[in-house]
Design a protein around this motif. Structure first.
Motif, PDB file in Angstrom:
ATOM      1  N   LEU A  65       9.074   0.487  21.531  1.00 14.46           N
ATOM      2  CA  LEU A  65       8.379   0.103  20.725  1.00 14.46           C
ATOM      3  C   LEU A  65       8.264   1.124  19.896  1.00 14.46           C
ATOM      4  CD1 LEU A  65       6.043  -1.030  23.455  1.00 14.46           C
ATOM      5  CD2 LEU A  65       6.699  -2.831  21.423  1.00 14.46           C
ATOM      6  N   ALA A  66       8.544   2.389  19.502  1.00 17.07           N
ATOM      7  CA  ALA A  66       8.491   3.587  18.702  1.00 17.07           C
ATOM      8  C   ALA A  66       9.648   2.919  17.629  1.00 17.07           C
ATOM      9  CB  ALA A  66       9.207   4.848  19.787  1.00 17.07           C
ATOM     10  N   ARG A  67      10.582   2.344  17.915  1.00 18.06           N
ATOM     11  CA  ARG A  67      11.606   1.885  16.827  1.00 18.06           C
ATOM     12  C   ARG A  67      10.902   1.271  16.331  1.00 18.06           C
ATOM     13  NH1 ARG A  67      13.962   4.637  20.484  1.00 18.06           N
ATOM     14  NH2 ARG A  67      15.622   6.272  20.038  1.00 18.06           N
ATOM     15  N   LYS A  68      10.291   0.144  17.302  1.00 18.96           N
ATOM     16  CA  LYS A  68       9.909  -1.169  16.144  1.00 18.96           C
ATOM     17  C   LYS A  68       8.859  -1.448  14.731  1.00 18.96           C
ATOM     18  CE  LYS A  68       7.576  -5.836  16.856  1.00 18.96           C
ATOM     19  NZ  LYS A  68       6.534  -6.502  17.546  1.00 18.96           N
ATOM     20  N   ARG A  69       9.161  -1.648  13.922  1.00 17.75           N
ATOM     21  CA  ARG A  69       8.829  -1.374  12.550  1.00 17.75           C
ATOM     22  C   ARG A  69       7.526  -1.521  11.998  1.00 17.75           C
ATOM     23  NH1 ARG A  69       8.377  -4.148   7.111  1.00 17.75           N
ATOM     24  NH2 ARG A  69       8.621  -2.943   5.244  1.00 17.75           N
ATOM     25  N   ASP A  70       6.618  -0.973  11.994  1.00 17.37           N
ATOM     26  CA  ASP A  70       5.072  -0.994  11.875  1.00 17.37           C
ATOM     27  C   ASP A  70       5.023  -2.386  10.670  1.00 17.37           C
ATOM     28  OD1 ASP A  70       3.701   0.683  13.253  1.00 17.37           O
ATOM     29  OD2 ASP A  70       3.955   2.568  11.993  1.00 17.37           O
TER      30      ASP A  70
ATOM     31  N   LYS B 110       1.714  -3.904  16.829  1.00 11.51           N
ATOM     32  CA  LYS B 110       3.640  -3.188  17.270  1.00 11.51           C
ATOM     33  C   LYS B 110       3.926  -3.905  18.849  1.00 11.51           C
ATOM     34  CE  LYS B 110       4.996   1.298  16.598  1.00 11.51           C
ATOM     35  NZ  LYS B 110       5.830   1.322  16.409  1.00 11.51           N
TER      36      LYS B 110
ATOM     37  N   ALA C 168       0.998  -1.051   7.228  1.00 11.01           N
ATOM     38  CA  ALA C 168       1.659  -0.096   6.470  1.00 11.01           C
ATOM     39  C   ALA C 168       1.226   1.139   6.618  1.00 11.01           C
ATOM     40  CB  ALA C 168       2.023  -0.365   4.978  1.00 11.01           C
TER      41      ALA C 168
ATOM     42  N   VAL D 158      10.294   7.179  14.067  1.00 13.00           N
ATOM     43  CA  VAL D 158      10.974   7.847  14.930  1.00 13.00           C
ATOM     44  C   VAL D 158      12.380   7.384  13.870  1.00 13.00           C
ATOM     45  CG1 VAL D 158      11.792   7.031  17.174  1.00 13.00           C
ATOM     46  CG2 VAL D 158       9.492   7.469  17.222  1.00 13.00           C
TER      47      VAL D 158
ATOM     48  N   SER E  87       0.635  -1.696  -0.108  1.00 12.80           N
ATOM     49  CA  SER E  87      -0.084  -0.074  -0.146  1.00 12.80           C
ATOM     50  C   SER E  87       1.091   1.454  -0.235  1.00 12.80           C
ATOM     51  CB  SER E  87      -0.853  -0.246   1.406  1.00 12.80           C
ATOM     52  OG  SER E  87      -0.516  -0.098   2.341  1.00 12.80           O
TER      53      SER E  87
ATOM     54  N   HIS F 118       3.675   9.112  17.609  1.00 15.92           N
ATOM     55  CA  HIS F 118       4.247   8.872  16.281  1.00 15.92           C
ATOM     56  C   HIS F 118       2.804   6.296  16.842  1.00 15.92           C
ATOM     57  CE1 HIS F 118       5.874   4.734  15.099  1.00 15.92           C
ATOM     58  NE2 HIS F 118       5.963   4.344  16.059  1.00 15.92           N
ATOM     59  N   PHE F 119       2.333   6.574  17.926  1.00 14.84           N
ATOM     60  CA  PHE F 119       1.515   5.707  18.902  1.00 14.84           C
ATOM     61  C   PHE F 119       0.653   6.296  18.317  1.00 14.84           C
ATOM     62  CE2 PHE F 119       4.949   4.961  21.294  1.00 14.84           C
ATOM     63  CZ  PHE F 119       5.361   3.806  21.080  1.00 14.84           C
TER      64      PHE F 119
END
Lengths: 91, 319
Positions: B11-16, B39, B19, A58, A21, A48-49
């Motif tokens: 967790l902020a650095r973990k890839r989503d 996440k 997408a 980030v 996507s 971000h969350f």
């Protein structure tokens, strides 16, 4: 429309979606854009969350970057930032 | 198996795994819920999705927003699909053909797929004890097809099939207590969560994946279109729902109720509890309640919320 659309013979079996996507940019939905003031940001990463798109990234340095290719301009980040580091600007 | 401690910084650095580029509305609560749930995954994961906003808008052919194996079959049977995946993985493992040590299975369903259409499939899957995590993202109506009322729509909310007007003041029936029904299935883990408290949500998802057997997580997903508020207030609505005790945060491990997060603070200090009016007046779907002739309905909602909250407090003391 110059390109021929795929017919039923061209569609994969089971209608499996095969393109990521990310190729579909949703940034042009936006009316207001959030703009980050880096000085005020304390890197709590709440934006971000809270971002429904995952458009607030980030970076390895710990800084935040807004991806305007996908940001739909819902302004949740502007509303939620505890430091008021995000501001909305009309496109 | 309760492993690593989750923190927002990591967790902020973990890839989503969901997408960007999906076509859910700007400010969609379900998108936030799906991102946060994905996440909190711990390894290889397969996702099954019931029909609903999330399924329709994340996989518009030929695009898909999922970075994990993903399957959609029908509105009513997401729990059965997930059961089948889990059983298949088990068989592969027994035959020594599974590449991974463990694969998690997550089923996503909206309130239509959970409260109404897919209820029997969930009930069956939980009775059989499949090791799946069922995530209910509750936007409190059939938002995808144009805001029709569902079993998850709260009392007196105006929807297109329960329109507020001269005849009725919105939906007349109560919201089904779905998560308590799931506790009654005697499954190992049931929890409620709100996207306004991301760490609480992700910890519960991780716990739901860790337990052996079925787990159910009920997550509130405010919908700007259906609830009639500006998209920027999605998280504020999710927070107000918890602060007013309309949607308290709790978890029940093996039937033992426990309040978490802000709801626990409210139980300790009842002064923190906000009047339900603050939540209702921000949403267009409850606008009709604030006319002089309907004012008493707000008090009625407050009474219902108080009763349910007191019942929950009692359940927490009992267990």
């Amino acid at each position: 429309m110059t390109e021929r659309l795929p017919g039923w013979r061209d569609i994969p079996i089971g209608g499996v979606a095969f393109k990521p996507s990310e190729e579909y940019k949703t940034g042009d939905w936006r009316v207001f854009r959030p703009v980050l003031n880096k000085e005020k940001c304390n890197r709590c990463y709440l934006c971000h969350f809270y971002c429904p798109e995952g458009a607030i990234k980030v970076l390895d340095t710990g800084d935040i970057e807004i991806d305007y290719d996908y940001c739909k301009g819902c302004l949740i980040c502007v509303n939620e930032c505890p430091r008021g580091a995000l501001e909305s600007v009309q496109e | 198996m309760s492993g690593e401690k989750l923190s927002l910084k990591d967790l902020a650095r973990k890839r989503d795994l969901l997408a960007p580029g999906h076509r859910l509305c700007a400010g969609c609560g379900a998108a936030i819920v799906a991102r946060l749930v994905m996440k909190a995954t711990r390894g290889p994961t397969i996702v099954a999705c019931a029909t609903g906003c999330l399924e329709v808008a994340t996989t518009i052919f030929p695009y898909t927003a999922w970075r994990v194996p993903w399957i959609h079959s029908a509105f009513e049977n997401v729990a059965s699909t997930a059961s089948g995946i889990e059983a298949g993985l088990k068989a592969l493992k027994r035959a020594g053909k599974l590449k991974y040590d463990h694969v998690d299975v997550i089923a996503f369903g909206g309130d239509g797929a959970t409260y109404d259409i897919g209820f029997q499939a969930i009930s069956g899957a939980f009775e059989r004890g499949h090791d799946i995590l069922y995530v209910l993202y509750d936007n409190e109506a059939y938002m995808n097809t144009g805001i029709q009322r569902s079993g998850g729509t709260p009392k007196y909310a105006s929807t297109t099939t329960s329109p507020a007007g001269k005849v009725i003041p919105g939906k007349l029936e109560l919201k089904k207590p779905i998560s308590h029904i799931m506790v009654a299935h005697r499954i190992p883990y049931v929890a409620t969560a709100s996207p306004a408290y991301p760490l609480d949500l992700m910890r519960k998802v991780r716990r739901g994946l860790e337990v052996e057997g079925p787990a159910f997580i009920h997550i509130l997903a405010p919908c700007p279109r259906g609830w009639r508020f500006d998209p920027r207030y999605t998280i504020e609505m999710a927070r107000l729902a918890v602060q007013t005790c309309v949607f308290p945060l709790w978890e029940a491990e093996n039937g033992k109720y426990k309040l978490t997060g802000v709801s626990r603070s409210i139980a300790r200090n009842p002064k923190m509890k906000k009047p339900v009016e603050e939540y209702l007046k921000r949403q267009g779907r409850f606008r009709h309640l604030f006319t002089p002739e309907n004012r008493h309905l707000v008090d009625e909602i407050q009474k219902i919320v108080d009763e349910e909250w007191n019942w929950l407090l009692k359940m927490c003391q009992l267990s």
